[in-house]
Design a protein around this motif. Structure first.
Motif, PDB file in Angstrom:
ATOM      1  N   VAL A 196      13.130  -6.691   1.175  1.00 62.90           N
ATOM      2  CA  VAL A 196      12.937  -5.317   0.729  1.00 62.90           C
ATOM      3  C   VAL A 196      11.973  -5.320  -0.461  1.00 62.90           C
ATOM      4  N   PHE A 197      10.959  -4.482  -0.382  1.00 62.95           N
ATOM      5  CA  PHE A 197      10.000  -4.299  -1.461  1.00 62.95           C
ATOM      6  C   PHE A 197      10.257  -2.931  -2.084  1.00 62.95           C
ATOM      7  N   ARG A 198      10.355  -2.903  -3.409  1.00 63.59           N
ATOM      8  CA  ARG A 198      10.561  -1.647  -4.145  1.00 63.59           C
ATOM      9  C   ARG A 198       9.617  -1.618  -5.346  1.00 63.59           C
ATOM     10  N   PRO A 199       9.219  -0.429  -5.785  1.00 60.33           N
ATOM     11  CA  PRO A 199       8.392  -0.367  -6.996  1.00 60.33           C
ATOM     12  C   PRO A 199       9.144  -1.000  -8.171  1.00 60.33           C
ATOM     13  N   ALA A 200       8.462  -1.828  -8.937  1.00 61.40           N
ATOM     14  CA  ALA A 200       9.101  -2.533 -10.050  1.00 61.40           C
ATOM     15  C   ALA A 200       9.475  -1.573 -11.165  1.00 61.40           C
ATOM     16  N   ALA A 212      12.332   4.732  -2.984  1.00 64.21           N
ATOM     17  CA  ALA A 212      11.224   4.175  -2.204  1.00 64.21           C
ATOM     18  C   ALA A 212      11.495   2.713  -1.898  1.00 64.21           C
ATOM     19  N   ALA A 213      11.350   2.353  -0.649  1.00 65.25           N
ATOM     20  CA  ALA A 213      11.555   0.967  -0.236  1.00 65.25           C
ATOM     21  C   ALA A 213      10.792   0.714   1.049  1.00 65.25           C
ATOM     22  N   LYS A 250       0.841  -1.214   0.000  1.00 65.62           N
ATOM     23  CA  LYS A 250       0.000   0.000   0.000  1.00 65.62           C
ATOM     24  C   LYS A 250       0.870   1.256   0.000  1.00 65.62           C
ATOM     25  N   MET A 251       1.919   1.248   0.812  1.00 68.17           N
ATOM     26  CA  MET A 251       2.802   2.415   0.906  1.00 68.17           C
ATOM     27  C   MET A 251       3.494   2.689  -0.431  1.00 68.17           C
ATOM     28  N   LEU A 252       3.932   1.627  -1.098  1.00 66.54           N
ATOM     29  CA  LEU A 252       4.638   1.814  -2.372  1.00 66.54           C
ATOM     30  C   LEU A 252       3.687   2.284  -3.464  1.00 66.54           C
ATOM     31  N   GLY A 253       2.468   1.785  -3.481  1.00 63.04           N
ATOM     32  CA  GLY A 253       1.452   2.243  -4.419  1.00 63.04           C
ATOM     33  C   GLY A 253       1.801   2.044  -5.879  1.00 63.04           C
ATOM     34  N   SER A 254       2.560   1.011  -6.200  1.00 63.65           N
ATOM     35  CA  SER A 254       2.978   0.796  -7.587  1.00 63.65           C
ATOM     36  C   SER A 254       2.239  -0.403  -8.178  1.00 63.65           C
ATOM     37  N   ASP A 255       2.192  -0.469  -9.511  1.00 68.12           N
ATOM     38  CA  ASP A 255       1.538  -1.593 -10.186  1.00 68.12           C
ATOM     39  C   ASP A 255       2.295  -2.887  -9.971  1.00 68.12           C
ATOM     40  N   GLY A 256       3.616  -2.803  -9.944  1.00 67.77           N
ATOM     41  CA  GLY A 256       4.450  -3.988  -9.746  1.00 67.77           C
ATOM     42  C   GLY A 256       5.418  -3.758  -8.612  1.00 67.77           C
ATOM     43  N   VAL A 257       5.933  -4.864  -8.069  1.00 67.50           N
ATOM     44  CA  VAL A 257       6.858  -4.762  -6.952  1.00 67.50           C
ATOM     45  C   VAL A 257       8.021  -5.721  -7.174  1.00 67.50           C
TER      46      VAL A 257
END
Length: 135
Positions: free
Chosen positions: A114-118, A124-125, A95-102
């Motif tokens: 670690v999750f980052r926008p794809a 952002a992480a 939810k925090m990243l708000g990106s289509d892919g991760v």
């Protein structure tokens, strides 16, 4: 401006983490949501395991609620060992990243994930600490 001493947040993000896989954020969130009702009685623990044919398997189990599982298609960057995360924290990260892919990174099964926008080159992480796999 806020005063005070802040922790060195850059030390929390592992520098040597490898890209494990890339997933569609919405599908990953749906898979986590599917496992959460069972995971609630087990500290929201959801197991992530590399499936066959470019898939990741998510599962949770508890004595009270039984078992739940979901599988989604991913783009695998490298083979990885099973790991477990708190499903609520994974949903918060997505939810925090708000990106289509991760993009999902880690240096090992007991190392932070670690999750980052794809496909986006920014800072952002979201970092989620692992849980013990055997539970």
């Amino acid at each position: 401006s806020y005063g005070g001493t802040y922790p060195n947040w850059e030390r929390v993000i592992p520098a040597n983490a490898d890209l494990l896989f890339t997933a569609e954020s919405e599908r990953l969130a749906d898979a986590v949501q599917k496992c959460l009702p069972v995971a609630r009685s087990n500290a929201n623990r959801i197991h992530f395991d590399m499936g066959e044919n470019e898939k990741v398997s998510l599962s949770s189990s508890s004595y009270e609620s039984g078992d739940a599982a979901a599988e989604i298609g991913i783009v695998v960057s490298r083979a990885f060992s099973p790991f477990a995360l708190n499903g609520r924290f994974v949903l918060d990260a997505l939810k925090m990243l708000g990106s289509d892919g991760v993009d999902v990174y880690s240096a090992g099964p007991l190392r932070p994930v670690v999750f980052r926008p794809a496909g986006v080159d920014n800072e952002a992480a979201a970092v989620v600490m692992p849980m013990a796999v055997a539970a």
